[in-house]
Structures are given as structure tokens and as C-alpha cells.
Design an enzyme around this catalytic site. Sequence first.
Site, PDB file in Angstrom:
ATOM      1  N   GLU A  80       1.117  -0.924  -0.292  1.00  0.00           N
ATOM      2  CA  GLU A  80      -0.084   0.121  -0.261  1.00  0.00           C
ATOM      3  C   GLU A  80       0.897   1.178   0.243  1.00  0.00           C
ATOM      4  O   GLU A  80       1.795   1.434   1.595  1.00  0.00           O
ATOM      5  CB  GLU A  80      -0.946   0.233   1.193  1.00  0.00           C
ATOM      6  N   LYS A 137       4.037   1.328  10.177  1.00  0.00           N
ATOM      7  CA  LYS A 137       3.968   2.596   9.849  1.00  0.00           C
ATOM      8  C   LYS A 137       2.901   3.437  10.129  1.00  0.00           C
ATOM      9  O   LYS A 137       4.137   5.074   9.518  1.00  0.00           O
ATOM     10  CB  LYS A 137       3.141   2.298   8.031  1.00  0.00           C
ATOM     11  N   ARG A 180       5.058 -12.615  10.156  1.00  0.00           N
ATOM     12  CA  ARG A 180       5.442 -11.831   9.574  1.00  0.00           C
ATOM     13  C   ARG A 180       7.176 -11.491  10.281  1.00  0.00           C
ATOM     14  O   ARG A 180       7.114 -12.391  11.239  1.00  0.00           O
ATOM     15  CB  ARG A 180       4.356 -10.267  10.032  1.00  0.00           C
TER      16      ARG A 180
END
Length: 667
Positions: free
Chosen positions: A35, A276, A266
Site C-alpha cells: 500500500e 507505518k 511476518r
Amino acid sequence: MSEETKSLNFIEHIIEEDLENGLPKEKLRFRFPPEPNGYLHIGHTKAIGISFGLGEKYDAPVNLRFDDTNPAKEEQEYVDAIKKDIAWLGYQWENELYSSDYFQKLYDWAIMMIKDGKAYVDSQSSEAMAEQKGTPTQVGTNSPYRNRSVEENLDLFQRMKAGEFPAGTHVLRAKIDMEDPNMLMRDPIMYRIMFAHHHRTGDDWCIYPMYDWTHGESDYLEQISHSLCSLEFKPHRKLYDWFRDNVYEYSSDRLPLPPKQREFARLNLSYTIMSKRKLLRLVEEGIVSGWDDPRMPTISGLRRRGYTPNSIRKFIEKVGVAKRENVIDVSLLEFCIREDLNKTANRVMAVLDPVKVVITNYPEDKVEWLEAENNQEDESAGYRKVPFAREIYIEKEDFKEEASAKFFRLQLEGEVRLKNAYIIKANSVEKDANGNITEIHCTYDEDTSKKVKGTLHWVSIEHAITAEIREYDRLFMHESPDTDKDKDFMEYLNPKSLTIKTGYVEPSLADAKVGERFQFQRLGYFNVDDDSTPEQLVFNKTVGLRDSWAKQKPKPKNNQNKSKPQQQKRSAISVIQQLGKKYTNYSEEKQIKTKAEIQKLAKNVSYDDLEPLFGTAVKKAGTRIAVLIALKVLLKNGLQRNDAIDEFIVKAKEDKNEILVTEASEV
């Protein structure tokens, strides 16, 4: 170990099984779908490495697709930075694509779903929708607008697209099941009204598709064979499949391959923030100088600090592909850059905390240019010349007036070797009014064959270049800075994460270029910062020569009654795997005994132990049988069935091995 003999990770097992079951190799296609709402960080490198690594392994295309569905948070700056980072890591994408490329197709499919009674326009407030959605333990209730007619839904949705309604007045929801145990299936939102300028489509749209609706359908449009994502998306798989199956009905003649979502753990790194949103806060509040601040875990920050693509790829390789979350110690990343730079970085001399040394028996006007090896790890690196003169700098900590026998540096009446030069002996010191040593007076000896215990780095004062040295430490002092619910992660900031010094470097660095990496001998690895100019060199400390954060491990106690070391007891799951390997070769009597043994061992294994083995290759029928026997014990003892279990059992029932089919039929 060659590529052929490396053991496969669980994702590769899934792919190999799909190939064995008839998926043509040329149909393999992967993607990395960031994204564009921030810069990529070290956590993303795992997903990048997995997808692009599979592309390299299977010679399959990998798309770079930007899932740009939220114009309020997305910018072209982030798109450009992401492309730069992936290319810098050494990966090449087949196609550069955007989910916004598919806005019209997604809208058309949404219209078809409305016509089929599978989507409806809801006009409740967001608060009302949240309340009627229920909880994980309480079912939801239907929206009062759920049974609107197809005609009314079509009219409202088309008017939403035309911009007739304010933001927040209507949404389009999928009509699934408000009582589904998975809350994501409780009529999820597909579209919302948002009057925001999109970085690619401009003002063409005022309704934007939600991520869950867009992501899987973009995979399907691109005919991605394996949609790989991190574990937090595992609950989304059921919704991913529901949307996929519905659009497949509309387009299977043109798009025959439905993608398969699979999840991996992850990358979590100690002393590091991976959000983020929180990284953006550090930037916006001026805690760091920007997304590429060398203290940031962003790829651009690591690049500016001096990390190499090879070191990061090696790090990802060492971390591996797992199905369970864990935290990787940041020291492993630091080890990888040390290992890489040790082979590639030229050695130079720099003094960062200087004290003056005067070699009293060396001629005042004499200068010698001595030969110094650039890198003993690289024969092709060659040699350079370094100037030696009467006055030099050494590090303050490398001298003591008096010291113990274990101090192997310079002390009064002691001798040390100067790197690439002579042996010197300290004779006296000069001090200022506060008692601080300002000069050390030494004599040198041209006989360099003598054995002395210490070797020091140094620079000639006359020839030294003054440089700004930025020494970086970890940005956070807490191992998990964002896990404490009672404290803001900002409270764990390390006030000493950046120290700026004035240092002195040898003249060979006068022409050092931005990004070049060096080992400052005995100090660490440094690179030339982006702020550096020919008039003012600026160096960043990438990493020290050793791990200064290493935890002291307790020394083992002396055991006078030492005997042979005990062998580590094998885990139950390991024994089950071993028993399964030869299961199909056993006689019927031996199989009965082995089955009983597996059932007994199964009481000591967890679902997390078993699930990674669901992807065992078809040809390893014995292992699959053993796993199934153990799984049945867990199910009998209360384990709840899920999609992964159901899929494993269905495949077992369709297997060619009769024993496996029989075991599966008993579930």
C-alpha cells in the site's frame, strides 16, 4: 548446500504439491502488493524476499502491484520510494500495476453482485453498523436496509458513484451472514464514499473500494497463482475466498485460475517499531530527520546508514519462512551486515576521540608515505599510501599512564605497534590545568620485527581530514517498545540514539563518495552520508565491530562428576514424523502397533506442531498418515476444526493411498 538439496519451506511444499496435482508450471505467478501509504521497512523485506525469491526459484513472473484504495493516505512519493527500494534490493518485477487500474472492473462486478442479491447499500451510521455487527462471542444483527430491493440498491449505488451523497451517508456491503463466527464475514463493507484526490485517477471517482474487496479480486484479475501474505490476514482468508468464488462465476471463461491465499509469519524485530503509522509519527514530530533517517528501520534508512542489499537478503534467508509469529533479535541483522562488510569494505584509519602524540626522535620536517593493505579479506583490493609524521593522533582510550598487565595498549614506559608503521614507546605526558593529558611524548623504533602485544590505529595530524561523525545506536531502549499497553512507545526512545562527533580521517578519504563504505580500523563500519560534500565529509556509523548489546550468558557451573553428555530428548512431533516415514512399508501388524504409538505421542503435540505438516508432499503418504492419526487425537480432545484442517482432510480423502483415505474417512 546446493539449491537442490535445501529443504523446502512450507510455502514451497504447497507449490510443489500444486504442481504435482496438475497446476502447469507456466501458470505460476506471484506478486508483492504494498500500500503506498508510507516507506517500506525491514519487516516488508521478508514478504519481498518470499515473493521475488519464489519468482527466481520457479522462473515465474512477479508483479509489483500497488494496492492504492485509500487516496487520503497515499502519495506518489511513497510509490517512487517503494520502487527504488525493491530495485535497490536487487529484485525485478514483471509488471508495474495498480489496484486503481481495476476500479472500473471492480465496480462492474459490484453491480453484478447487487443484481444477484449478494450486495446491498446500507444507510446506517458507522456507529450503528459497528454496534449491530456483534462481538466475537455474540452474533450480529441484520441491518434494517439489508432487504432493500435490487432496483433500489442499484439506484443508490449508481448515485453514490455520481457524487450525489455526502461522505458517510451510504456504503455498499456484501450480503453474507451476520451470524458467522468470523466477524469479517458479517456483511463487510465493499465501497465507501470519499471525496479525495487520488494520486493516479485524480477526481474520477468519489467511491473507493475497500481493501478486502480489492485485494483478492486484483489477484484474480492478474491470475496470481499463490497470494502470499502475513499471518494477520489469516482470518481474512475466508472472506478472500468468498469474494473470489463469486467473481469467478462471472469471469471463469476469461480468467480460469482462482488464486490461493496462504499466510506466513511476518518479521518482528527486537528494539524496533514496524507500524507505518507510528513511524510516520516519528517523522512528523521531528524525532528523526525523515523516513530515511539512519535510525529508522525503513529500507531507505538502512541504505543511508550503510546496509547493503546482500546483507539484508542474507538476513531474510537466515530468518526463514515460518507459520508462527516470533521476534528476531536485531543482533542477527547487525551480524549480517558485519559479515558482508568484512569481505567488501576497505580498511582505513580514523581517530574519533583524539589525543596528540609527539614522536620526539622523529625528524620534524620528515614525512613518510607508508604502504597499507586495503582489505586482507580481498586480495584484489590492493594497497594505498598513508602519511606518517612526527605528530599523530591516537584515541584517548588507547593510553593510560598506569595500567594492569591486561591493558595491551599504550602506557608510560610501554611499547605498542602503530598500524602499518613503527613501534613507539611512551616516555612522558603533558597536562592542562585540570590534569587532562594534552600530549604524549614518545620515541619510535625502526626495528618493527620486535614482538609487542598491542597495535593502535592513528592518523597524521598534518595530513588528517576533519570529518563529521554520526554515531547511531538503537532508537528504542526497550526490546518491544510498542507492546506495553500502559505506555506510549515514545517513552522508550533512546536519548543517545545519535551522537555527533568531530573526527579525523586519513587523507585517502578525501575523494570518498556518498554511499561508499569503509571499516574504520578497530572502531566499526562507516559509510559516507547523503549530507556529505567534498568540503565537509560526513560519515555514518553503520555498526560496530562486535555486538555491544550482547547479553552476558551465565557461565556453566563446574560439575566435578562429569559423565557423558545426555542426549537431548526428541520432541513428540519429531518422533511422529519418523514413524510416519516407513509406515506404508510396515506389515499390517506393525502398522497397528505404530498407530497406537503415534496416538500416545499425539497427547504431547499441539496444533501448531501439526499444521506445518499439512503441506507435506503427496508422495510422502506415510508422513501424511501419521499426521492425520495425530490430528484425530487432537480433534477428539476438543480441537476446533478450521479451514486448514478441513482442506487437509478433503485432500486426504482424495489421495491415491488407500490407508490415508481410510484414516480420513473416519474423521
